[in-house]
Enzyme design. Structure first.
Site, PDB file in Angstrom:
ATOM      1  N   THR A  18       0.874  -1.174   0.000  1.00  0.00           N
ATOM      2  CA  THR A  18       0.000   0.000   0.000  1.00  0.00           C
ATOM      3  C   THR A  18       0.909   1.221   0.000  1.00  0.00           C
ATOM      4  OG1 THR A  18      -0.057   0.184   2.410  1.00  0.00           O
ATOM      5  CG2 THR A  18      -1.748  -1.188   1.400  1.00  0.00           C
ATOM      6  N   ALA A  48       3.202  -1.302   4.917  1.00  0.00           N
ATOM      7  CA  ALA A  48       2.526  -0.099   5.410  1.00  0.00           C
ATOM      8  C   ALA A  48       3.572   1.012   5.438  1.00  0.00           C
ATOM      9  CB  ALA A  48       1.961  -0.340   6.802  1.00  0.00           C
ATOM     10  N   ILE A  65       7.505  -2.593   7.122  1.00  0.00           N
ATOM     11  CA  ILE A  65       7.538  -1.132   7.165  1.00  0.00           C
ATOM     12  C   ILE A  65       8.138  -0.595   5.866  1.00  0.00           C
ATOM     13  CG2 ILE A  65       8.445   0.888   8.379  1.00  0.00           C
ATOM     14  CD1 ILE A  65       6.320  -0.706   9.953  1.00  0.00           C
ATOM     15  N   LYS A  66       7.373   0.306   5.245  1.00  0.00           N
ATOM     16  CA  LYS A  66       7.816   0.884   3.974  1.00  0.00           C
ATOM     17  C   LYS A  66       8.369   2.276   4.257  1.00  0.00           C
ATOM     18  CE  LYS A  66       5.724   0.907  -0.635  1.00  0.00           C
ATOM     19  NZ  LYS A  66       4.412   0.996  -1.299  1.00  0.00           N
ATOM     20  N   VAL A  67       9.603   2.494   3.832  1.00  0.00           N
ATOM     21  CA  VAL A  67      10.225   3.811   4.034  1.00  0.00           C
ATOM     22  C   VAL A  67      10.702   4.337   2.684  1.00  0.00           C
ATOM     23  CG1 VAL A  67      10.997   3.210   6.388  1.00  0.00           C
ATOM     24  CG2 VAL A  67      12.563   2.870   4.460  1.00  0.00           C
TER      25      VAL A  67
END
Ligand code: E4P
Length: 217
Positions: free
Chosen positions: A27, A56, A82-84
């Site tokens: 997402t 996310a 975790i998307k960074v």
């Protein structure tokens, strides 16, 4: 090749999950906005719907704030990734999280040297955006090829997650290169199954079967 779906539409995710073809979900803030739903609620729901990684994305731009957001997102499910963003702060957050055993997806990658940094920071996934590359006149797939060569040269285990996929040919090319994952809009996943000769063949078989007057059940 793993298939992730790139959407925050939980009805689509549930339907695709039933096919058994889905290995994860990605997402981003734009997809959350499109869903019109609460970010934390929708991510928690997606994490319950699929067993695989659910990306996310943090929205902070400083590493310390990214880590605070990540801590909250990680409470939403055991499969949260975790998307960074691929910035120096994002890479710093990636290194801290991956050292703690958290899966990190480094997003908004547009060069092979950026991908090299993400691997060095311990990313579980690197997300090169092929479609956005093509949109501005570059060859998105040559980026995937370069990253594949670099990761293989140094035996990095960061997975190449091809993002911003627009059509089945992107998926074909990514698979030929040996990318690890493609994340696709639901329509692209469905388009992979379509072929006009399959439709025509099925019509012919159905018509001929009807002529036999038989029934299997
Ligand atoms: C990937 O994780 C991104 O969410 C996505 O693939 C971006 O695609 P777009 O360029 O179609 O917005």
């Amino acid at each position: 090749m793993k298939f992730f779906v790139d959407t925050a539409d939980t009805a689509e995710i549930e339907a695709l999950s039933r096919t058994g073809l889905l290995d994860g979900v990605t997402t981003n803030p734009s997809l959350i906005a499109k869903s019109g739903r609460n970010f934390l609620e929708v991510i928690a729901e997606i994490a319950r719907l699929v067993d695989g990684p659910v990306s996310a994305e943090v929205v902070a731009t400083g590493a310390d704030d990214m880590l605070r957001e990540a801590a909250k997102l990680l409470t939403l499910g055991d499969n949260i990734t975790i998307k960074v963003p691929l910035t120096m702060d994002g890479l710093r957050a990636c290194k801290t999280l991956s050292d703690d055993g958290v899966m990190v997806n480094v997003t908004l990658c547009f060069s092979a040297t950026q991908a090299l940094l993400a691997a060095k920071a311990g990313a579980a996934f690197i997300s090169p955006f092929v479609g956005r590359h093509d949109d501005v006149g570059f060859d998105g797939m040559s980026l995937i090829q370069d990253i594949r060569i670099i990761y293989d040269n140094y035996a990095f285990d960061t997975e190449i997650l091809v993002a911003s996929v627009r059509h089945p040919v992107h998926v074909l090319q990514a698979a030929k290169i040996g990318a690890d994952v493609c994340t696709m809009p639901p329509a692209v996943i469905r388009a992979l199954a379509n072929h006009p000769l399959t439709d025509r063949g099925l019509e012919g078989f159905s018509a001929d079967w009807a002529k036999t007057g038989q029934s299997i059940l």
